[in-house]
Design a protein around this motif. Sequence first.
Motif, PDB file in Angstrom:
ATOM      1  N   GLN A 156       0.831  -1.211   0.000  1.00 31.57           N
ATOM      2  CA  GLN A 156       0.000   0.000   0.000  1.00 31.57           C
ATOM      3  C   GLN A 156       0.868   1.265   0.000  1.00 31.57           C
ATOM      4  O   GLN A 156       0.620   2.208  -0.767  1.00 31.57           O
ATOM      5  CB  GLN A 156      -0.910  -0.010   1.233  1.00 31.57           C
ATOM      6  CG  GLN A 156      -1.851   1.168   1.299  1.00 31.57           C
ATOM      7  CD  GLN A 156      -2.389   1.378   2.706  1.00 31.57           C
ATOM      8  OE1 GLN A 156      -1.912   0.781   3.681  1.00 31.57           O
ATOM      9  NE2 GLN A 156      -3.394   2.231   2.824  1.00 31.57           N
ATOM     10  N   GLU A 157       1.898   1.262   0.836  1.00 31.14           N
ATOM     11  CA  GLU A 157       2.798   2.425   0.888  1.00 31.14           C
ATOM     12  C   GLU A 157       3.525   2.618  -0.442  1.00 31.14           C
ATOM     13  O   GLU A 157       3.694   3.741  -0.921  1.00 31.14           O
ATOM     14  CB  GLU A 157       3.832   2.255   2.011  1.00 31.14           C
ATOM     15  CG  GLU A 157       3.228   2.442   3.395  1.00 31.14           C
ATOM     16  CD  GLU A 157       4.099   1.834   4.507  1.00 31.14           C
ATOM     17  OE1 GLU A 157       3.800   2.097   5.679  1.00 31.14           O
ATOM     18  OE2 GLU A 157       5.060   1.080   4.208  1.00 31.14           O
ATOM     19  N   ALA A 158       3.911   1.511  -1.030  1.00 34.29           N
ATOM     20  CA  ALA A 158       4.624   1.583  -2.316  1.00 34.29           C
ATOM     21  C   ALA A 158       3.699   2.136  -3.399  1.00 34.29           C
ATOM     22  O   ALA A 158       4.085   3.003  -4.196  1.00 34.29           O
ATOM     23  CB  ALA A 158       5.142   0.202  -2.711  1.00 34.29           C
ATOM     24  N   GLY A 166      -4.785   9.522  -2.877  1.00 36.85           N
ATOM     25  CA  GLY A 166      -5.474   9.785  -1.610  1.00 36.85           C
ATOM     26  C   GLY A 166      -6.251   8.570  -1.129  1.00 36.85           C
ATOM     27  O   GLY A 166      -6.237   8.234   0.061  1.00 36.85           O
ATOM     28  N   GLN A 167      -6.908   7.889  -2.068  1.00 41.64           N
ATOM     29  CA  GLN A 167      -7.662   6.675  -1.697  1.00 41.64           C
ATOM     30  C   GLN A 167      -6.725   5.580  -1.218  1.00 41.64           C
ATOM     31  O   GLN A 167      -6.988   4.902  -0.225  1.00 41.64           O
ATOM     32  CB  GLN A 167      -8.449   6.143  -2.899  1.00 41.64           C
ATOM     33  CG  GLN A 167      -9.655   6.978  -3.284  1.00 41.64           C
ATOM     34  CD  GLN A 167     -10.178   6.599  -4.674  1.00 41.64           C
ATOM     35  OE1 GLN A 167      -9.863   5.519  -5.194  1.00 41.64           O
ATOM     36  NE2 GLN A 167     -10.949   7.483  -5.277  1.00 41.64           N
ATOM     37  N   VAL A 168      -5.634   5.406  -1.955  1.00 41.88           N
ATOM     38  CA  VAL A 168      -4.680   4.346  -1.597  1.00 41.88           C
ATOM     39  C   VAL A 168      -4.106   4.611  -0.204  1.00 41.88           C
ATOM     40  O   VAL A 168      -3.989   3.716   0.622  1.00 41.88           O
ATOM     41  CB  VAL A 168      -3.534   4.260  -2.638  1.00 41.88           C
ATOM     42  CG1 VAL A 168      -2.423   3.345  -2.148  1.00 41.88           C
ATOM     43  CG2 VAL A 168      -4.070   3.778  -3.977  1.00 41.88           C
ATOM     44  N   GLU A 169      -3.789   5.872   0.062  1.00 38.64           N
ATOM     45  CA  GLU A 169      -3.202   6.207   1.359  1.00 38.64           C
ATOM     46  C   GLU A 169      -4.185   5.934   2.495  1.00 38.64           C
ATOM     47  O   GLU A 169      -3.796   5.504   3.586  1.00 38.64           O
ATOM     48  CB  GLU A 169      -2.777   7.676   1.380  1.00 38.64           C
ATOM     49  CG  GLU A 169      -1.968   8.026   2.620  1.00 38.64           C
ATOM     50  CD  GLU A 169      -1.827   9.534   2.837  1.00 38.64           C
ATOM     51  OE1 GLU A 169      -0.789   9.932   3.385  1.00 38.64           O
ATOM     52  OE2 GLU A 169      -2.749  10.298   2.485  1.00 38.64           O
ATOM     53  N   GLY A 170      -5.475   6.242   2.243  1.00 39.12           N
ATOM     54  CA  GLY A 170      -6.509   5.919   3.223  1.00 39.12           C
ATOM     55  C   GLY A 170      -6.526   6.810   4.455  1.00 39.12           C
ATOM     56  O   GLY A 170      -7.017   6.404   5.512  1.00 39.12           O
TER      57      GLY A 170
END
Lengths: 308, 252
Positions: free
Chosen positions: B4-6, B60-64
């Motif tokens: 997720q961070e990647a 933004g969605q991926v970061e959550g």
Amino acid sequence: MEEWFDAKLQKNEMIEPKDWMPDNYRKHLIRQISQHAHSEIIGMLPEGNWITRAPSLRAKIVLMAKVQDEGGHGLYLYTAAETLGTSREEVLDALHTGKAKYSSIFNYPTLTWADIGMVGWLVDGAAIMNQVMLQRTSYGPYSRAMVRICKEESFHQRQGYESVCHLAFGTPEQKAMAQDALNRWWWPTLMMFGPTDDKSPNSAQAIKWKIKRESNDQLRQRFVNQTVSQAEYLGLTIPDPDLKWNEERQAYDFGTPNWDEFAAVVAGNGPCNKERLAARVKAHNEGEWVRAAATAYALKKNEVMSAA
Amino acid sequence: MNKQEALFSYTLRLADNGLILSQRLAAWTGHGPFLEEDLALTNIALDILGQAKSLLEYAGQVEGKGRSEDDLAFLRGEREFYNTQLVEQPNGDYAKTIARQYFVDVFDFHFYTALANSKDETLAGIAAKSIKEITYHVRHSGSWMLRFGGGTEESKQRLQDAVNDLWRYTGEQFEMNEVDALLIKEGIAVDMTAVKAAWDKQVINILNEASITTPLVAVMQTGSRQGKHTEHLGYILAEMQYLPRVIPGAKW
């Protein structure tokens, strides 16, 4: 010939590029259409001033698309002027040497982001009054250009109003920014319709030729009538102590713009006249080598093609 | 670093390239060398900004953490941007703007063509949509490269100067780090080795055709993958971000 022309106007038929037309009709149109085109091009500058500082991505996209549309309008108006026997070089030269006029409103600065909303809501709103009328102008290419332009302009005006809504219903700082911008743009916008009818030298003939179909004062009144209720909805105050509803006329009475200021701006002494023209001249001059390269390259390619 | 961070970092990198480049291009609007070209360049800037907006939204969605695309664009500092140093280079004259654009367009063309096959559906979708626009962008900037190279002595010299200035920033586009390594394993990221080979071939071909000498640069500039930039970025952000920072929390 003149009778044929007059009869055509009488029947509300369009005059087309190949039709016979009086010299003065042609001259009037070249002047009006090229001024209109210049206004679109100069108008890109005060709005473009805020593109790199637009406060949201959506606002930035909307503004860029809008400024691009203005450029597009300039392009089809220059093309319409060309159908009357003038060239892009001639009309640009008249602009760059200060011979041609453009709408004075663009000589005012856009000082804050709220000015961008005001330009959309008020300036485009005022321009539309004029442009809706011009859709029925007697010269065919001009009329058709205006039909296209009107569609985009009414979209711009809605976007401008939406932008002002965000400010008027936003934080106290945003609302103050909107009121300040309204205070600065209201009177210059009213002056966009031009001098009062008794002082408008070109209007009478233009109406006779059906280039214009309504007078400056009629259009100005319609704009005020339409805009007051929008300002009320926004909770913003129109900076005119004389503004009040006149039951008898079924229209708003309003104060007199500062016509001395108008005359000064038209004469070249507005806040940004020098900057606007200088920016256009600079872009044109710095673009010279680019245009020269394109021309030289096209010539070489043609030579290669015809040699093959 | 987890997946997720990647993915967040990777998406942000792509978004920032578009955001900063479109910010540069937008400064030409109303000041182009002639009207038709002014409109064309603004159109390209709009395409690129649109791509960046979609990517930031996805980041933004991926970061959550509930950050919107505007939060990411307007409220990050200089060391949190991951665009290449190439896209933040000043516009200069039209030859420099075009050379910068061509280097990016060719990269984007090969990169997004590959990314359209990503196992990440959102990235693949954005890539597929962008390719149509980028195909036009390459044609536009490529045709100006040829016009400048083959136009006048002045235009050729200006293009040569621009290429000389910018060449040292082109290498960074192909850099890979642990983010790429992790996401390539997942079938999400693009292997830059192939993109670089395609870029080298196409760019050197057009430079030859335009009679421009390909610069010999021993050292390519680097740093953006760690958020290290040229001095230009701070000014770009100061201008771009000032208003949302002056009135925090406002809606526009």
